[in-house]
Design an enzyme around this catalytic site. Structure first.
Site, mmCIF file in Angstrom:
data_model
loop_
_atom_site.group_PDB
_atom_site.id
_atom_site.type_symbol
_atom_site.label_atom_id
_atom_site.label_comp_id
_atom_site.label_asym_id
_atom_site.label_seq_id
_atom_site.Cartn_x
_atom_site.Cartn_y
_atom_site.Cartn_z
ATOM 1 C CB SER A 52 -2.982 19.243 30.278
ATOM 2 O OG SER A 52 -2.352 19.967 31.313
ATOM 3 C CE LYS A 93 1.692 19.361 31.185
ATOM 4 N NZ LYS A 93 0.424 19.274 30.398
#
Length: 256
Positions: A52, A93
């Protein structure tokens, strides 16, 4: 009695070279061990389980993250955090918005806007827009809006927009801020702070002391090796000189 010993068979005399080599080893040990201790106190390694964050950080990559308080996090930082709503597992993230920010997507060119300012995101995959889903949200106080760099394959704040906190994570959930990728070797490099966030209030964070730590470790290792090498080199030179002297004496005796 050997000529290298003092009167009465004492310890061998210390030459300037041996003194310097001992000093080099001592300083090298302080830098080398000190650098490792310094790094162990400030940094923690993590493995990124998904893709991701590609292309910034690939799946399975090992990263070095500086232990920081959530209050020190700025927009653009790549952080390691843990949140029960997200699965209560360490995740990595990028911080897009902080408390009070209005995060929107997307403009006509497929770019994010934070507080009305268009974000240029060079860390995204080539040709990928900021988000396939359209959204607009205000980040609650003391929370962070987080997104992965591989937007089409990232379960991030966008997935949790309908949650009570609008997908935002508490600052206190942050464990560390990623400064570099350490493994695999081909991906080694620092994780920079994007210029796109500089103009926003609070600016961007400063890199941690990973650079000075690595310099201390490398310089320490060089000093240790150089200092340790002095003894064998000096003995080899002394042995070579003794053999030359012996050979010269043999020639003189033969000519006599």
């Amino acid at each position: 009695m050997s000529g290298a010993q003092g009167v009465g068979g004492g310890k061998p005399r210390r030459t300037p070279g041996s003194v310097l080599s001992g000093l080099a080893v001592a300083v090298g040990c302080v830098l080398f061990l000190g650098g490792f201790v310094w790094g162990a106190v400030l940094y923690k390694p993590y493995t990124v389980p998904t893709d991701s964050m590609t292309p910034t950080i690939g799946k399975g990559a090992r990263v070095l993250a500086e232990r920081v308080d959530g209050g020190d996090v700025r927009r653009g930082d790549v952080v390691v955090f843990r949140d029960q709503v997200w699965g209560d597992l360490p995740m990595v993230k990028r911080v897009i918005g902080v408390g009070g920010d209005r995060v929107e997507c997307c403009d006509k060119q497929g770019r994010l806007r934070v507080n009305g300012k268009v974000l240029e995101e060079p860390y995204l995959r080539s040709g990928e827009q900021a988000s396939a889903s359209v959204f607009s949200t205000t980040v609650p106080k003391n929370r962070l809006f987080l997104m992965g760099d591989h937007r089409s394959d990232s379960l991030d704040s966008r997935v949790h927009l309908t949650d009570e906190a609008g997908g935002a994570v508490e600052r206190g959930a942050v464990d560390a801020r990623v400064d570099a990728t350490a493994w695999p070797l081909g991906s080694w490099g620092t994780v920079g702070r994007p210029d796109a966030f500089k103009a926003l209030p609070g600016g961007i964070s400063q890199p941690g002391p990973l650079g000075p730590i690595l310099i201390a470790v490398i310089v320490g290792a060089v000093l240790i090796l150089a200092g340790a090498a002095h003894g064998p080199i000096a003995r080899r030179r002394a042995g070579g000189g003794a053999r030359r002297d012996q050979a010269a004496k043999g020639k003189v005796a033969a000519s006599g």
